[in-house]
Design a protein around this motif. Sequence first.
Motif, short mmCIF file in Angstrom:
data_model
loop_
_atom_site.label_atom_id
_atom_site.label_comp_id
_atom_site.label_asym_id
_atom_site.label_seq_id
_atom_site.Cartn_x
_atom_site.Cartn_y
_atom_site.Cartn_z
N TYR A 197 57.96 18.88 21.77
CA TYR A 197 57.04 18.05 22.51
C TYR A 197 57.12 18.31 24.01
CZ TYR A 197 53.94 14.23 23.55
OH TYR A 197 52.84 13.51 23.97
N ALA A 198 55.97 18.36 24.66
CA ALA A 198 55.91 18.46 26.12
C ALA A 198 55.29 17.17 26.67
CB ALA A 198 55.07 19.66 26.55
N ILE A 199 56.04 16.48 27.48
CA ILE A 199 55.53 15.28 28.16
C ILE A 199 54.50 15.77 29.18
CG2 ILE A 199 56.20 13.40 29.73
CD1 ILE A 199 59.01 13.53 28.24
N THR A 200 53.27 15.18 29.13
CA THR A 200 52.12 15.83 29.76
C THR A 200 51.28 14.92 30.65
OG1 THR A 200 52.07 17.26 27.78
CG2 THR A 200 50.13 17.33 29.19
N ALA A 220 63.44 10.63 31.38
CA ALA A 220 64.85 10.21 31.37
C ALA A 220 65.32 9.93 29.94
CB ALA A 220 65.03 8.99 32.25
N ALA A 221 64.42 9.38 29.12
CA ALA A 221 64.79 9.06 27.74
C ALA A 221 64.78 10.29 26.84
CB ALA A 221 63.82 7.99 27.19
N HIS A 222 64.05 11.34 27.26
CA HIS A 222 63.93 12.55 26.42
C HIS A 222 64.12 13.79 27.28
CE1 HIS A 222 62.42 9.91 23.26
NE2 HIS A 222 61.66 9.36 24.20
N PRO A 223 65.34 13.96 27.78
CA PRO A 223 65.56 15.03 28.78
C PRO A 223 65.39 16.44 28.23
CG PRO A 223 67.63 13.96 28.18
CD PRO A 223 66.55 13.16 27.54
N ASP A 224 65.38 16.61 26.93
CA ASP A 224 65.21 17.98 26.42
C ASP A 224 63.75 18.33 26.13
OD1 ASP A 224 65.15 16.30 24.20
OD2 ASP A 224 65.79 17.93 22.86
N CYS A 225 62.82 17.42 26.38
CA CYS A 225 61.40 17.77 26.25
C CYS A 225 60.94 18.55 27.48
CB CYS A 225 60.54 16.50 26.15
SG CYS A 225 60.62 15.69 24.55
N HIS A 226 59.98 19.44 27.27
CA HIS A 226 59.31 20.04 28.41
C HIS A 226 58.46 18.98 29.11
CE1 HIS A 226 60.08 23.83 26.19
NE2 HIS A 226 60.14 24.34 27.39
N VAL A 227 58.10 19.27 30.36
CA VAL A 227 57.12 18.46 31.08
C VAL A 227 56.09 19.44 31.61
CG1 VAL A 227 56.73 16.84 32.97
CG2 VAL A 227 58.95 16.87 31.79
N LEU A 260 60.61 14.53 38.45
CA LEU A 260 60.13 15.42 37.38
C LEU A 260 60.57 16.89 37.57
CD1 LEU A 260 56.49 14.04 36.87
CD2 LEU A 260 58.63 13.31 35.79
N LEU A 261 61.13 17.23 38.73
CA LEU A 261 61.48 18.64 38.95
C LEU A 261 62.67 19.05 38.08
CD1 LEU A 261 61.04 19.26 42.77
CD2 LEU A 261 59.35 18.75 41.02
N GLY A 262 62.69 20.33 37.73
CA GLY A 262 63.80 20.86 36.94
C GLY A 262 63.31 22.00 36.06
N PRO A 263 64.23 22.66 35.36
CA PRO A 263 63.87 23.84 34.56
C PRO A 263 62.92 23.55 33.40
CG PRO A 263 66.25 23.64 34.82
CD PRO A 263 65.67 22.39 35.37
N ASN A 264 62.77 22.28 33.01
CA ASN A 264 61.83 21.97 31.93
C ASN A 264 60.42 21.71 32.45
OD1 ASN A 264 63.66 22.18 29.88
ND2 ASN A 264 64.17 20.00 29.85
N LEU A 265 60.25 21.73 33.77
CA LEU A 265 58.92 21.41 34.35
C LEU A 265 58.09 22.68 34.49
CD1 LEU A 265 56.92 19.42 35.67
CD2 LEU A 265 58.04 19.92 37.86
N LEU A 266 56.91 22.65 33.88
CA LEU A 266 55.98 23.79 33.92
C LEU A 266 54.78 23.38 34.77
CD1 LEU A 266 56.07 24.31 30.05
CD2 LEU A 266 57.29 25.70 31.74
N LEU A 267 54.62 24.06 35.91
CA LEU A 267 53.57 23.70 36.86
C LEU A 267 52.46 24.74 36.80
CD1 LEU A 267 56.00 22.75 39.75
CD2 LEU A 267 54.42 21.15 38.64
N GLY A 268 51.35 24.34 36.19
CA GLY A 268 50.22 25.26 36.05
C GLY A 268 49.58 25.55 37.40
N HIS A 269 49.30 26.81 37.64
CA HIS A 269 48.53 27.36 38.77
C HIS A 269 49.37 27.70 40.02
CE1 HIS A 269 44.99 27.00 36.38
NE2 HIS A 269 45.38 25.79 36.05
#
Length: 430
Positions: A197-200, A220-227, A260-269
């Motif tokens: 799951y990716a938190i979106t 914070a509750a699901h730190p292993d999900c992508h964002v 929200l910053l961190g290695p799981n955060l994917l920033l489009g563009h």
Amino acid sequence: MQQLIRGRVLSFHADPADTADNHHYWPDGAILIEGGRITAVGDYADLRAAHPGLDAALQIDHRPHLILPGFIDPHIHFPQVQVIASWGAQLLEWLNTYTFPEEARFADPAHAARMADAFLDQLTAHGTTTACAFASVHPQSVEALFTAAEARNMAIIAGKVMMDRNAPESVLDTAQQGYDDSAALIARWHGKGRARYAITPRFAITSTPEQLAATQALVAAHPDCHVQTHMSENLEEIALTLSLYPLARDYLDIYESYGLLGPNLLLGHCIHLEPREIARMAESGSRAIFCPTSNLFIGSGLYDARAVREAGIVAGVATDVGGGSSYSMLTTLNEGYKVMQLKGQNLHPFAAFHWMTRGNALALRMEDRIGTLEPGTDADLVVLDSRATPAMALRMERATTLAEELFVLQIMGDDRAVAQTYVAGKAMKA
Ligand code: GUN
Ligand code: ZN
């Protein structure tokens, strides 16, 4: 059941931009698969000798085609399969005119189910075996996508967009509803089979401060999900965003102030970045995702691959369909090459093929499962025919090196060059 897949096998183990020792190439190679995983890779003759009992019926010979790890698309919008190729607008007008009305249709589970099947069929037809996808605001759209992915045993990362303002009612949630729906989808799907799951939160324009605070709690509750979200795509978007968050130092600071910053955060563009944003993205390990066909098609701007890379930011490269104009990662790297040319930068074909396989796996932190042909990883493969069209065959008469052949595929290839796609060892094309 063991399966031996034979062809010209290519896999990257390092970034060609970092080191000359970056790939393995077996001109007559093979991949041994069992239980959906790669168990061995190497010379065909060596593998054959090491496994004398192998059933000849379970050998598939793809020569003279190339076999690589399946392509990975780290930013794509599943409810935009009928938005792709919409004329004449830049980002905010494009969203309001075409995208939001189309996404509203995904409230209907039957429509979502039909589109989910069509979407995944398009991905595998184009050689893409994993995607990180935005769904619509409706949880049923995520449900449809994960259900279709599960039936194919595909490693799909997805999340419902959270958006609670600046869009029609039919595609809005609330801070609480977005939280609750996302939490329920995480409980149901995250880590089930190959689903993640990716938190979106869609982007700051469509999320109130309350919704970004709810996002922070969810992360914070699901730190292993992508964002996954969008950032600094279009100048008008940036101006509106900063007017909505007047205390923010810059666009990134909005996401930063909600943790929200961190290695799981994917920033489009990430096209129009400030020096502070570049530095903070690098420090925090946040990912930038380059979407060349989309950035050109919606007229957003020219991504600066070299600046992002030299800052030490891990970057992915993606289609961004339906802002993007092709499902093909080959076409995406074709346009990526041209964007980099306009910036006075070079993209070597080895770097391009590394990027759409292992590079994107690194961006998604999934390199232990996908993106290479390492034994133990999942058997997601693409088989490429560099003579798929008459024009390609003609050009290939003058290609003498593997790099030249890859470049022909990158510049002239699309789904016609995909001879076969394997998902967890299973052939997806008839
Ligand atoms: N920014 C917010 N939503 C979107 C979207 O759906 N596509 C693109 N390209 N940018 C966005
Ligand atoms: Zn997008």
